[in-house]
Design a protein around this motif. Structure first.
Motif, PDB file in Angstrom:
ATOM      1  N   ALA A 143      -9.394 -22.728  55.366  1.00  0.00           N
ATOM      2  CA  ALA A 143      -9.679 -23.389  53.909  1.00  0.00           C
ATOM      3  C   ALA A 143      -9.617 -24.712  54.811  1.00  0.00           C
ATOM      4  O   ALA A 143      -9.969 -25.734  54.900  1.00  0.00           O
ATOM      5  N   TYR A 144      -8.395 -25.039  55.874  1.00  0.00           N
ATOM      6  CA  TYR A 144      -8.121 -26.199  56.478  1.00  0.00           C
ATOM      7  C   TYR A 144      -7.049 -25.689  57.029  1.00  0.00           C
ATOM      8  O   TYR A 144      -6.663 -24.801  57.146  1.00  0.00           O
ATOM      9  N   ALA A 165      -9.143 -37.041  55.486  1.00  0.00           N
ATOM     10  CA  ALA A 165      -9.355 -36.156  56.132  1.00  0.00           C
ATOM     11  C   ALA A 165     -11.132 -35.848  56.653  1.00  0.00           C
ATOM     12  O   ALA A 165     -11.899 -36.364  56.048  1.00  0.00           O
ATOM     13  N   TRP A 166     -11.420 -34.798  57.602  1.00  0.00           N
ATOM     14  CA  TRP A 166     -12.526 -34.956  57.620  1.00  0.00           C
ATOM     15  C   TRP A 166     -12.754 -33.095  58.051  1.00  0.00           C
ATOM     16  O   TRP A 166     -13.023 -32.706  58.280  1.00  0.00           O
ATOM     17  N   ARG A 167     -14.366 -33.270  58.032  1.00  0.00           N
ATOM     18  CA  ARG A 167     -14.972 -32.269  58.035  1.00  0.00           C
ATOM     19  C   ARG A 167     -15.324 -31.325  59.858  1.00  0.00           C
ATOM     20  O   ARG A 167     -16.656 -32.049  60.107  1.00  0.00           O
ATOM     21  N   PRO A 168     -14.945 -30.519  60.133  1.00  0.00           N
ATOM     22  CA  PRO A 168     -14.905 -30.819  61.856  1.00  0.00           C
ATOM     23  C   PRO A 168     -15.883 -29.547  62.209  1.00  0.00           C
ATOM     24  O   PRO A 168     -16.729 -29.542  63.388  1.00  0.00           O
ATOM     25  N   VAL A 169     -16.422 -28.457  61.250  1.00  0.00           N
ATOM     26  CA  VAL A 169     -17.941 -27.687  62.044  1.00  0.00           C
ATOM     27  C   VAL A 169     -18.423 -28.079  60.470  1.00  0.00           C
ATOM     28  O   VAL A 169     -18.607 -27.392  59.604  1.00  0.00           O
ATOM     29  N   ALA A 170     -20.215 -28.166  61.319  1.00  0.00           N
ATOM     30  CA  ALA A 170     -21.411 -28.045  60.749  1.00  0.00           C
ATOM     31  C   ALA A 170     -21.573 -27.131  60.107  1.00  0.00           C
ATOM     32  O   ALA A 170     -21.242 -25.945  60.496  1.00  0.00           O
ATOM     33  N   GLY A 171     -21.677 -26.902  58.564  1.00  0.00           N
ATOM     34  CA  GLY A 171     -21.800 -26.109  57.927  1.00  0.00           C
ATOM     35  C   GLY A 171     -20.907 -25.094  56.927  1.00  0.00           C
ATOM     36  O   GLY A 171     -21.648 -24.270  56.894  1.00  0.00           O
ATOM     37  N   SER A 172     -19.331 -25.330  57.285  1.00  0.00           N
ATOM     38  CA  SER A 172     -18.120 -24.714  57.429  1.00  0.00           C
ATOM     39  C   SER A 172     -17.674 -25.812  56.262  1.00  0.00           C
ATOM     40  O   SER A 172     -17.882 -27.007  56.283  1.00  0.00           O
ATOM     41  N   ALA A 269      -0.118 -28.459  49.761  1.00  0.00           N
ATOM     42  CA  ALA A 269      -1.451 -28.524  50.508  1.00  0.00           C
ATOM     43  C   ALA A 269      -2.450 -28.066  49.555  1.00  0.00           C
ATOM     44  O   ALA A 269      -4.528 -28.895  49.654  1.00  0.00           O
ATOM     45  N   ASP A 270      -2.418 -27.039  49.513  1.00  0.00           N
ATOM     46  CA  ASP A 270      -3.661 -25.834  48.932  1.00  0.00           C
ATOM     47  C   ASP A 270      -3.928 -26.571  47.914  1.00  0.00           C
ATOM     48  O   ASP A 270      -5.356 -26.585  47.304  1.00  0.00           O
ATOM     49  N   ALA A 271      -3.391 -27.072  46.373  1.00  0.00           N
ATOM     50  CA  ALA A 271      -4.172 -27.751  45.658  1.00  0.00           C
ATOM     51  C   ALA A 271      -4.115 -28.699  45.578  1.00  0.00           C
ATOM     52  O   ALA A 271      -5.274 -29.532  44.857  1.00  0.00           O
ATOM     53  N   LEU A 272      -4.194 -29.001  46.969  1.00  0.00           N
ATOM     54  CA  LEU A 272      -5.072 -30.845  47.249  1.00  0.00           C
ATOM     55  C   LEU A 272      -6.576 -31.032  48.116  1.00  0.00           C
ATOM     56  O   LEU A 272      -6.545 -31.631  48.261  1.00  0.00           O
ATOM     57  N   VAL A 273      -6.631 -29.861  49.076  1.00  0.00           N
ATOM     58  CA  VAL A 273      -7.324 -29.724  49.465  1.00  0.00           C
ATOM     59  C   VAL A 273      -8.238 -30.182  48.956  1.00  0.00           C
ATOM     60  O   VAL A 273     -10.026 -30.347  49.422  1.00  0.00           O
ATOM     61  N   ALA A 275      -9.910 -31.263  46.500  1.00  0.00           N
ATOM     62  CA  ALA A 275     -10.616 -32.950  46.127  1.00  0.00           C
ATOM     63  C   ALA A 275     -10.745 -33.740  47.834  1.00  0.00           C
ATOM     64  O   ALA A 275     -11.510 -34.345  48.115  1.00  0.00           O
ATOM     65  N   GLN A 276     -10.261 -33.082  48.921  1.00  0.00           N
ATOM     66  CA  GLN A 276     -10.478 -33.447  49.545  1.00  0.00           C
ATOM     67  C   GLN A 276     -11.852 -33.569  50.305  1.00  0.00           C
ATOM     68  O   GLN A 276     -12.601 -34.333  51.464  1.00  0.00           O
ATOM     69  N   ARG A 277     -11.900 -32.380  50.619  1.00  0.00           N
ATOM     70  CA  ARG A 277     -13.047 -31.475  50.964  1.00  0.00           C
ATOM     71  C   ARG A 277     -14.204 -31.942  50.710  1.00  0.00           C
ATOM     72  O   ARG A 277     -15.230 -31.923  51.093  1.00  0.00           O
ATOM     73  N   ASP A 278     -14.106 -32.647  49.142  1.00  0.00           N
ATOM     74  CA  ASP A 278     -15.244 -33.030  48.703  1.00  0.00           C
ATOM     75  C   ASP A 278     -15.839 -34.862  48.479  1.00  0.00           C
ATOM     76  O   ASP A 278     -16.600 -34.963  48.812  1.00  0.00           O
TER      77      ASP A 278
END
Length: 287
Positions: A143-144, A165-172, A269-273, A275-278
Protein backbone atom coordinates in the motif's frame (compact mmCIF):
# COMPACT_ATOMS: atom_id res chain seq x y z
CA UNK A 1 -3.53 18.71 16.69
CA UNK A 2 -2.50 16.87 13.51
CA UNK A 3 -1.53 13.22 13.84
CA UNK A 4 1.93 12.24 12.61
CA UNK A 5 3.59 8.92 11.81
CA UNK A 6 6.17 7.57 14.25
CA UNK A 7 8.27 4.67 13.00
CA UNK A 8 11.00 2.36 14.27
CA UNK A 9 13.50 0.65 11.97
CA UNK A 10 13.99 -2.64 13.80
CA UNK A 11 17.62 -3.61 13.33
CA UNK A 12 20.58 -4.21 15.61
CA UNK A 13 23.72 -2.13 16.09
CA UNK A 14 25.75 -4.25 13.67
CA UNK A 15 23.21 -4.09 10.82
CA UNK A 16 23.69 -0.41 10.10
CA UNK A 17 25.04 0.90 6.81
CA UNK A 18 27.79 2.80 8.64
CA UNK A 19 29.46 -0.51 9.54
CA UNK A 20 28.73 -2.50 6.39
CA UNK A 21 32.35 -2.36 5.26
CA UNK A 22 33.73 -3.01 8.74
CA UNK A 23 31.59 -5.86 10.05
CA UNK A 24 31.32 -9.00 7.91
CA UNK A 25 27.75 -10.27 7.51
CA UNK A 26 29.05 -13.77 8.22
CA UNK A 27 29.90 -12.58 11.73
CA UNK A 28 26.41 -11.32 12.57
CA UNK A 29 25.22 -14.54 14.27
CA UNK A 30 28.22 -14.43 16.60
CA UNK A 31 27.83 -10.83 17.77
CA UNK A 32 26.01 -9.63 20.86
CA UNK A 33 22.37 -9.06 19.89
CA UNK A 34 20.70 -6.21 21.76
CA UNK A 35 17.71 -5.55 19.53
CA UNK A 36 15.19 -7.42 21.68
CA UNK A 37 16.00 -5.57 24.91
CA UNK A 38 16.17 -2.24 23.09
CA UNK A 39 12.82 -2.82 21.38
CA UNK A 40 11.29 -3.69 24.73
CA UNK A 41 12.51 -0.33 26.04
CA UNK A 42 10.95 1.43 23.04
CA UNK A 43 7.67 -0.42 23.56
CA UNK A 44 7.66 0.72 27.19
CA UNK A 45 8.20 4.36 26.21
CA UNK A 46 5.38 4.14 23.68
CA UNK A 47 3.06 2.45 26.19
CA UNK A 48 3.74 5.12 28.82
CA UNK A 49 2.86 7.83 26.29
CA UNK A 50 -0.14 6.01 24.83
CA UNK A 51 1.48 6.09 21.39
CA UNK A 52 1.22 3.58 18.56
CA UNK A 53 3.65 3.47 15.67
CA UNK A 54 5.02 1.42 12.80
CA UNK A 55 7.87 -1.06 13.26
CA UNK A 56 9.73 -1.58 9.96
CA UNK A 57 11.35 -4.90 10.82
CA UNK A 58 14.18 -6.87 9.25
CA UNK A 59 13.27 -10.45 8.36
CA UNK A 60 16.62 -11.46 9.90
CA UNK A 61 15.44 -10.10 13.25
CA UNK A 62 11.95 -11.61 13.00
CA UNK A 63 13.39 -15.08 12.39
CA UNK A 64 15.49 -14.89 15.55
CA UNK A 65 13.09 -13.03 17.83
CA UNK A 66 9.55 -14.12 16.90
CA UNK A 67 8.24 -13.41 20.41
CA UNK A 68 9.36 -9.79 20.04
CA UNK A 69 7.46 -9.44 16.77
CA UNK A 70 4.33 -10.85 18.39
CA UNK A 71 4.67 -8.39 21.29
CA UNK A 72 4.91 -5.51 18.82
CA UNK A 73 1.69 -6.61 17.13
CA UNK A 74 -0.09 -7.36 20.41
CA UNK A 75 0.66 -3.83 21.62
CA UNK A 76 -1.29 -2.41 18.66
CA UNK A 77 1.62 -1.32 16.49
CA UNK A 78 1.89 -1.80 12.74
CA UNK A 79 4.30 -4.48 11.53
CA UNK A 80 5.97 -3.51 8.26
CA UNK A 81 8.93 -4.67 6.16
CA UNK A 82 12.48 -3.34 6.28
CA UNK A 83 13.82 -6.01 3.93
CA UNK A 84 15.50 -9.22 4.99
CA UNK A 85 19.09 -8.34 5.93
CA UNK A 86 19.52 -4.60 5.38
CA UNK A 87 20.89 -4.88 1.87
CA UNK A 88 20.41 -1.60 0.07
CA UNK A 89 17.99 -1.63 -2.84
CA UNK A 90 20.48 -0.15 -5.30
CA UNK A 91 22.85 -3.02 -4.45
CA UNK A 92 20.30 -5.56 -5.75
CA UNK A 93 18.96 -6.40 -9.16
CA UNK A 94 15.23 -6.06 -9.79
CA UNK A 95 14.79 -9.83 -9.45
CA UNK A 96 16.77 -9.89 -6.21
CA UNK A 97 14.65 -7.06 -4.82
CA UNK A 98 11.42 -8.87 -5.68
CA UNK A 99 12.73 -12.03 -4.00
CA UNK A 100 13.77 -10.03 -0.92
CA UNK A 101 10.28 -8.53 -0.65
CA UNK A 102 8.60 -11.92 -0.92
CA UNK A 103 10.91 -13.62 1.56
CA UNK A 104 10.64 -10.90 4.18
CA UNK A 105 6.89 -10.50 3.97
CA UNK A 106 6.39 -14.27 4.30
CA UNK A 107 8.53 -14.31 7.46
CA UNK A 108 6.84 -11.28 9.03
CA UNK A 109 3.31 -12.40 8.29
CA UNK A 110 3.97 -15.92 9.50
CA UNK A 111 5.58 -14.75 12.73
CA UNK A 112 3.37 -11.74 13.39
CA UNK A 113 0.07 -13.22 12.28
CA UNK A 114 -0.91 -9.99 10.55
CA UNK A 115 -0.85 -8.58 7.02
CA UNK A 116 2.14 -6.46 6.00
CA UNK A 117 1.36 -3.55 3.67
CA UNK A 118 4.21 -1.11 4.30
CA UNK A 119 7.88 -1.12 3.29
CA UNK A 120 10.96 0.95 4.09
CA UNK A 121 14.17 0.40 2.16
CA UNK A 122 17.32 0.00 4.25
CA UNK A 123 19.17 3.32 4.42
CA UNK A 124 16.44 4.99 2.32
CA UNK A 125 18.01 3.32 -0.70
CA UNK A 126 15.26 3.81 -3.28
CA UNK A 127 16.49 6.61 -5.50
CA UNK A 128 17.15 7.58 -9.11
CA UNK A 129 19.26 4.43 -9.57
CA UNK A 130 16.28 2.11 -8.97
CA UNK A 131 13.46 3.06 -11.39
CA UNK A 132 12.18 -0.52 -11.13
CA UNK A 133 11.72 -0.53 -7.34
CA UNK A 134 8.36 1.18 -7.02
CA UNK A 135 6.71 -0.86 -9.81
CA UNK A 136 7.84 -4.04 -8.07
CA UNK A 137 6.40 -2.82 -4.76
CA UNK A 138 3.13 -2.09 -6.57
CA UNK A 139 3.13 -5.53 -8.21
CA UNK A 140 3.68 -7.12 -4.79
CA UNK A 141 0.60 -5.34 -3.45
CA UNK A 142 2.20 -2.93 -1.00
CA UNK A 143 0.00 0.00 0.00
CA UNK A 144 2.86 2.36 0.73
CA UNK A 145 6.60 2.80 0.88
CA UNK A 146 8.56 5.19 3.09
CA UNK A 147 11.88 4.64 1.39
CA UNK A 148 12.98 7.97 -0.06
CA UNK A 149 14.95 10.79 1.55
CA UNK A 150 14.53 13.88 -0.67
CA UNK A 151 17.83 15.42 0.45
CA UNK A 152 21.48 15.70 -0.49
CA UNK A 153 23.47 13.38 1.78
CA UNK A 154 26.67 11.38 1.44
CA UNK A 155 24.95 8.19 2.60
CA UNK A 156 21.65 8.33 0.70
CA UNK A 157 19.22 10.75 -0.92
CA UNK A 158 17.08 11.61 -3.94
CA UNK A 159 17.04 15.42 -3.79
CA UNK A 160 14.91 15.88 -6.92
CA UNK A 161 11.99 13.89 -5.50
CA UNK A 162 8.96 15.47 -3.76
CA UNK A 163 8.97 16.28 -0.05
CA UNK A 164 5.39 15.16 0.45
CA UNK A 165 3.58 11.91 -0.37
CA UNK A 166 3.50 11.07 -4.07
CA UNK A 167 2.31 8.35 -6.44
CA UNK A 168 5.28 6.68 -8.15
CA UNK A 169 3.43 4.19 -10.40
CA UNK A 170 0.74 5.16 -12.90
CA UNK A 171 -2.47 3.20 -12.39
CA UNK A 172 -1.45 2.01 -8.93
CA UNK A 173 -2.58 3.06 -5.46
CA UNK A 174 0.99 2.74 -4.13
CA UNK A 175 2.07 5.82 -2.18
CA UNK A 176 5.64 6.88 -1.48
CA UNK A 177 5.73 8.78 1.82
CA UNK A 178 9.22 10.28 2.08
CA UNK A 179 10.89 10.82 5.42
CA UNK A 180 10.24 14.28 6.82
CA UNK A 181 12.33 17.25 5.74
CA UNK A 182 12.15 21.00 6.35
CA UNK A 183 12.74 23.96 4.05
CA UNK A 184 14.91 26.85 5.21
CA UNK A 185 16.99 29.44 3.34
CA UNK A 186 16.15 27.81 0.01
CA UNK A 187 17.44 24.41 1.11
CA UNK A 188 15.80 21.12 2.00
CA UNK A 189 17.06 19.96 5.39
CA UNK A 190 17.01 16.39 6.64
CA UNK A 191 14.86 16.36 9.77
CA UNK A 192 13.21 12.95 9.92
CA UNK A 193 14.76 11.60 13.08
CA UNK A 194 17.50 9.07 13.67
CA UNK A 195 20.95 10.61 13.79
CA UNK A 196 19.60 14.11 13.17
CA UNK A 197 17.46 13.83 16.28
CA UNK A 198 20.40 12.59 18.35
CA UNK A 199 22.98 15.06 17.07
CA UNK A 200 20.91 18.25 16.86
CA UNK A 201 19.04 20.11 19.61
CA UNK A 202 15.54 18.79 20.25
CA UNK A 203 14.16 22.21 19.30
CA UNK A 204 15.17 21.60 15.68
CA UNK A 205 13.14 18.39 15.49
CA UNK A 206 10.14 20.06 17.11
CA UNK A 207 10.41 23.01 14.70
CA UNK A 208 10.65 20.73 11.66
CA UNK A 209 7.56 18.73 12.62
CA UNK A 210 5.60 21.92 13.31
CA UNK A 211 6.68 23.31 9.92
CA UNK A 212 5.54 20.17 8.13
CA UNK A 213 2.20 20.30 9.93
CA UNK A 214 1.84 24.00 9.06
CA UNK A 215 2.24 23.01 5.41
CA UNK A 216 -0.82 20.79 5.91
CA UNK A 217 1.01 17.45 5.94
CA UNK A 218 1.73 14.90 8.66
CA UNK A 219 5.37 14.28 9.47
CA UNK A 220 6.88 10.81 9.47
CA UNK A 221 9.83 10.27 11.76
CA UNK A 222 12.07 7.27 12.28
CA UNK A 223 14.67 6.01 14.71
CA UNK A 224 16.38 2.71 15.55
CA UNK A 225 16.23 0.73 18.80
CA UNK A 226 20.04 0.88 19.14
CA UNK A 227 19.81 4.69 19.31
CA UNK A 228 18.59 4.54 22.90
CA UNK A 229 21.35 2.13 23.93
CA UNK A 230 24.53 3.89 25.14
CA UNK A 231 25.92 0.56 26.41
CA UNK A 232 26.17 -1.09 22.98
CA UNK A 233 29.55 -2.46 21.80
CA UNK A 234 31.98 -0.09 20.12
CA UNK A 235 33.41 -0.85 16.68
CA UNK A 236 36.90 0.51 17.14
CA UNK A 237 38.10 -0.07 13.58
CA UNK A 238 35.17 1.70 11.87
CA UNK A 239 35.86 5.00 10.06
CA UNK A 240 35.93 7.98 12.38
CA UNK A 241 32.96 9.64 10.65
CA UNK A 242 30.89 6.47 11.09
CA UNK A 243 31.81 6.25 14.78
CA UNK A 244 30.89 9.89 15.40
CA UNK A 245 27.55 9.50 13.64
CA UNK A 246 26.69 6.21 15.30
CA UNK A 247 27.69 6.83 18.91
CA UNK A 248 26.95 10.53 19.45
CA UNK A 249 23.86 11.37 21.47
CA UNK A 250 22.93 7.83 22.49
CA UNK A 251 22.54 8.81 26.14
CA UNK A 252 20.02 11.59 25.40
CA UNK A 253 17.90 9.89 22.75
CA UNK A 254 15.39 8.23 25.10
CA UNK A 255 14.69 11.57 26.76
CA UNK A 256 14.19 13.26 23.40
CA UNK A 257 11.86 10.47 22.35
CA UNK A 258 9.73 10.98 25.46
CA UNK A 259 9.51 14.71 24.69
CA UNK A 260 8.52 13.92 21.12
CA UNK A 261 5.73 11.61 22.28
CA UNK A 262 4.42 14.31 24.62
CA UNK A 263 4.64 17.27 22.23
CA UNK A 264 2.83 15.81 19.20
CA UNK A 265 0.08 13.36 18.29
CA UNK A 266 1.36 10.08 16.81
CA UNK A 267 -0.10 7.01 15.16
CA UNK A 268 0.74 4.14 12.84
CA UNK A 269 1.78 4.98 9.28
CA UNK A 270 -0.94 2.80 7.78
CA UNK A 271 -3.60 4.84 9.60
CA UNK A 272 -2.48 7.97 7.75
CA UNK A 273 -1.80 6.48 4.31
CA UNK A 274 -5.40 6.61 2.96
CA UNK A 275 -5.56 10.39 3.43
CA UNK A 276 -2.06 10.69 1.98
CA UNK A 277 -3.16 8.69 -1.05
CA UNK A 278 -6.16 10.94 -1.67
CA UNK A 279 -3.97 14.02 -2.04
CA UNK A 280 -0.75 12.50 -3.42
CA UNK A 281 0.22 13.67 -6.89
CA UNK A 282 1.93 11.48 -9.49
CA UNK A 283 5.64 12.10 -9.95
CA UNK A 284 8.33 10.50 -12.04
CA UNK A 285 11.97 11.42 -12.32
CA UNK A 286 13.05 13.06 -15.54
CA UNK A 287 14.67 10.65 -17.94
Amino acid sequence: MMQNGLSVDVEDWFHVGAFERTIDRADWPHLECRVEANCEAVLEIFAEAGVTGTFFTLGWVAERYPALVRRIVAAGHELASHGYDHKRVFAMSADEFAADLKKTRAILEDVGGTAVSGYRAPSFSIDARTPWAHPILADEGYAYSSSVAPVVHDHYGWPQSPRHAWRPVAGSDLVEWPVTTARALGRTLAAGGGGFMRLLPYGFTRWAIARMNAEGHPAILYFHPWEIDPGQPRVANAPIKSRIRHYSGLSVMAGKLRKLCADFEWTRADALVPAQRDRAAPWRAAA
